[in-house]
Enzyme design. Structure first.
Site, short mmCIF file in Angstrom:
data_model
loop_
_atom_site.label_atom_id
_atom_site.label_comp_id
_atom_site.label_asym_id
_atom_site.label_seq_id
_atom_site.Cartn_x
_atom_site.Cartn_y
_atom_site.Cartn_z
N GLN A 187 24.05 -17.83 32.75
CA GLN A 187 23.08 -17.43 33.78
C GLN A 187 23.81 -17.20 35.09
OE1 GLN A 187 19.40 -20.25 33.45
NE2 GLN A 187 21.11 -21.27 32.47
N ASN A 188 25.11 -17.51 35.11
CA ASN A 188 25.86 -17.42 36.36
C ASN A 188 26.25 -15.99 36.68
OD1 ASN A 188 25.56 -20.12 36.32
ND2 ASN A 188 27.68 -20.62 35.85
N ASP A 237 28.80 -15.43 38.98
CA ASP A 237 30.03 -15.57 39.77
C ASP A 237 31.29 -15.02 39.09
OD1 ASP A 237 30.72 -17.60 37.89
OD2 ASP A 237 29.89 -19.17 39.17
N HIS A 242 21.98 -12.78 34.05
CA HIS A 242 21.40 -12.57 35.38
C HIS A 242 22.20 -11.62 36.26
CE1 HIS A 242 19.02 -16.63 35.08
NE2 HIS A 242 18.50 -15.67 34.35
P1 OAD Z 1 20.19 -25.23 38.69
O1 OAD Z 1 20.66 -25.41 40.10
O2 OAD Z 1 18.74 -25.12 38.45
O3 OAD Z 1 20.74 -26.43 37.79
C1 OAD Z 1 22.07 -26.85 37.87
C2 OAD Z 1 22.27 -27.96 36.87
O4 OAD Z 1 23.66 -28.28 36.88
C3 OAD Z 1 21.52 -29.26 37.17
O5 OAD Z 1 20.84 -29.70 35.99
C4 OAD Z 1 22.61 -30.24 37.59
O6 OAD Z 1 22.33 -31.59 37.19
C5 OAD Z 1 23.79 -29.69 36.82
N1 OAD Z 1 25.11 -30.02 37.40
C6 OAD Z 1 25.44 -30.32 38.67
N2 OAD Z 1 26.76 -30.53 38.78
C7 OAD Z 1 27.30 -30.36 37.54
C8 OAD Z 1 28.60 -30.44 37.00
N3 OAD Z 1 29.65 -30.73 37.76
N4 OAD Z 1 28.77 -30.21 35.68
C9 OAD Z 1 27.70 -29.92 34.88
N5 OAD Z 1 26.44 -29.83 35.34
C10 OAD Z 1 26.23 -30.04 36.65
O7 OAD Z 1 21.00 -23.96 38.10
P2 OAD Z 1 20.65 -23.05 36.83
O8 OAD Z 1 20.08 -23.87 35.72
O9 OAD Z 1 21.85 -22.23 36.56
O10 OAD Z 1 18.97 -17.33 38.99
O11 OAD Z 1 19.51 -22.12 37.41
C11 OAD Z 1 19.05 -21.04 36.67
C12 OAD Z 1 18.84 -19.83 37.56
O12 OAD Z 1 18.04 -20.18 38.67
C13 OAD Z 1 20.10 -19.26 38.17
O13 OAD Z 1 20.77 -18.38 37.31
C14 OAD Z 1 19.61 -18.56 39.38
C15 OAD Z 1 18.61 -19.57 39.87
O14 OAD Z 1 17.60 -19.10 40.68
C16 OAD Z 1 19.39 -16.16 39.52
O15 OAD Z 1 20.23 -16.06 40.39
C17 OAD Z 1 18.74 -14.97 38.94
#
Ligand code: OAD
Length: 256
Positions: free
Chosen positions: A110-111, A113, A128
């Site tokens: 979903q990243n 970057d 995305h």
């Molecule tokens: P979120 O910010 O919703 O979730 C990030 C997750 O990463 C959380 O569950 C954290 O606990 C976890 N996390 C934090 N640090 C970590 C680490 N060092 N190692 C592993 N996990 C860690 O991000 P996404 O799930 O990617 O959409 O969000 C989904 C989408 O929502 C994104 O792609 C973006 C956003 O709005 C778009 O840009 C279209």
């Protein structure tokens, strides 16, 4: 638990996982913002995440772009610059290496970057979009952001037809690219082991992929320092950062 205890419990879980997936051929990994956290790129929904300071509807929606494209572009260009400075971390590198372990491996991210590609991942699906690309609002051509000339309005324009460009990113309320989504569903339904790494599992349709895999009999693995809605359905859980847990998992898988 001190660091040594937590590392040895991660190693134990990784060995058990390696035994469970012994002869498996088909592996799928879904990643989210958490996998890039250790590269210094903020996540979205953690307490210090992007959406704790800014509102998605002001920056990541077609309506926001129609209302104020300059503000949206300033934010996306700053993020694109930020990402250029960042480096892949041991989590990205371990996932790139995992392509060699499973004969049929795919990374769905979903990243936006591009750090997986910079770490060496080749079998990758971007759900995305990507910060380094832009697309034309008129002729729909897609091009590297760096090749888009800036107009008198200070915003990137299409190198082909000159119309205003937009980030090649999926915004809230927009559909995902059809090919990427269909491929993601197909891969997830055929996976023997499915890893959910660094995602809160709150954004659809990506969030449904691990459940689809599980329904079709896949072993489900979570790598995330925090509990998520998916945790209860997981067979193996690594409560640690991706940069710590994934190299440990990789090492155990090599020994399987
Ligand atoms: P979120 O910010 O919703 O979730 C990030 C997750 O990463 C959380 O569950 C954290 O606990 C976890 N996390 C934090 N640090 C970590 C680490 N060092 N190692 C592993 N996990 C860690 O991000 P996404 O799930 O990617 O959409 O969000 C989904 C989408 O929502 C994104 O792609 C973006 C956003 O709005 C778009 O840009 C279209």
């Amino acid at each position: 638990m001190d660091k040594e205890d937590s590392e040895s419990s991660l190693r134990r879980e990784a060995r058990a996982l390696a035994r469970a997936v012994g002869g498996f051929q088909r592996a799928v990994v879904l990643t989210g913002a958490g996998v890039s956290a250790e590269s210094g790129i903020p996540t979205f929904r953690d307490p210090d995440g992007v959406w704790s300071r800014l509102r998605p509807e002001d920056l990541a929606s077609p309506e926001a772009f129609a209302r104020d494209p300059k503000t949206v572009w300033d934010w996306y260009r700053a993020r694109a610059e930020n990402v250029k400075e960042a480096k892949p971390n041991p989590g990205h590198l371990a996932l790139a290496e995992m392509e060699r372990i499973f004969p049929d491996f795919y990374l769905i991210t979903q990243n936006v970057d591009g750090l997986h590609q910079r770490a060496g991942s080749r079998r990758i699906i971007e759900l995305h979009g990507n910060l380094a690309r832009a697309r034309c609002t008129s002729c729909r051509s897609i091009f590297p952001l760096e090749e888009a000339p800036l107009g008198p309005d200070g915003m990137p324009h299409c190198p082909d037809c000159g119309a205003l460009a937009r980030p090649d990113i999926v915004w809230f309320g927009e559909p995902l690219p059809t090919y990427a989504l269909e491929k993601a569903f197909e891969l997830s339904s055929g996976a023997q082991v499915f890893f959910s790494v660094g995602t809160s599992g709150l954004v659809q349709p990506a969030a449904s992929l691990p459940y689809l895999a599980k329904r079709r009999g896949s072993v489900l693995v979570e790598v995330n320092p925090r509990e998520t809605p998916l945790s209860a359905d997981c067979d193996f859980i690594f409560r640690a950062g991706a940069g710590v847990a994934l190299p440990i998992i990789l090492e155990a898988l090599y020994g399987r």
